[in-house]
Design an enzyme around this catalytic site. Structure first.
Site, PDB file in Angstrom:
ATOM      1  CG  ASN A 157     -17.820  34.016  18.861  1.00 44.51           C
ATOM      2  OD1 ASN A 157     -18.124  35.130  18.561  1.00 44.51           O
ATOM      3  ND2 ASN A 157     -17.343  33.076  17.978  1.00 44.51           N
ATOM      4  CD  GLU A 204     -11.731  18.513  26.189  1.00 46.26           C
ATOM      5  OE1 GLU A 204     -11.100  17.732  25.153  1.00 46.26           O
ATOM      6  OE2 GLU A 204     -11.279  18.612  27.319  1.00 46.26           O
ATOM      7  CG  ASP A 246     -22.178  23.759  20.231  1.00 49.24           C
ATOM      8  OD1 ASP A 246     -21.320  24.460  20.223  1.00 49.24           O
ATOM      9  OD2 ASP A 246     -22.258  22.728  19.553  1.00 49.24           O
TER      10      ASP A 246
END
Length: 200
Positions: free
Chosen positions: A16, A46, A75
């Site tokens: 990102n 994943e 995260d």
């Protein structure tokens, strides 16, 4: 616990661009050579964890194992109390395969309906994994109000919907430097830097 020293190479385990930019800016004063998992062409693992910390460790571990370098993963997501904590760890998935956060913001607005509880909590977990398997995790949380219609075109993700507590503008309207200084990511990073980093 290990530390991270000036001159060391470090992988930011993200694909990102917005997250990479924010984290790289936070790390800039420490003299580390910061690489991006995306730029290195590493596969995205994943996210099968059931918490922010589990997913951050999973991503950092994958980047560390692929490169042999210490890795930091972030995260983060939006916890909406009126939606039982959703979207939470599934924040990016609410944006769909195209990662269109307008879609995600519209969904949050739709699911909140006429709920009087418009609180949103941005959560960020930063986890570091070293090649010897040692890990360290730090979490920042920032409360705000979810506004509709959304306002501003700065930042990324839910920023145009999130008005931090004590402010009358959203992160989407805020000067990026001001946001970076107070965000959930900055709060997690402050803990990480105090524990692991020494200014260059």
């Amino acid at each position: 616990m290990h530390s991270l020293k000036a001159g060391e190479k470090l992988v930011l385990a993200t694909h990102n661009a917005g997250k990479y930019r924010e984290n790289a800016e936070l790390l800039a004063p420490y003299g580390l050579e910061v690489l991006s998992a995306g730029d290195l062409g590493l596969p995205e693992p994943e996210e099968t964890g059931d918490s922010f910390v589990a997913n951050a460790v999973l991503k950092a571990k994958a980047a560390c194992e692929a490169t042999g370098l210490p890795a930091i993963a972030d995260d983060s997501g939006l916890d909406v109390p009126a939606l039982d904590g959703q979207p939470g760890i599934y924040t990016a998935r609410w944006a769909g395969p195209g990662r269109d956060f307008m879609v995600a913001m519209e969904r949050v607005h739709r699911e909140l309906g006429d709920s009087p509880d418009r609180r949103g909590i941005f959560v960020c977990n930063l986890s570091v994994v070293w090649p010897d398997g040692q890990t360290a995790s730090f979490e920042g949380r920032l409360e705000g109000t979810l506004v509709w219609p959304v306002r501003g075109d700065r930042g990324f993700g839910f920023d145009p919907m999130f008005q931090p507590k004590g402010f009358d503008i959203t992160f989407g309207e805020m000067d990026p430097a001001k946001k970076h200084a107070m965000s959930h990511r900055a709060l997690a990073f402050a803990q990480l830097s105090e524990a692991l980093l020494e200014p260059a």
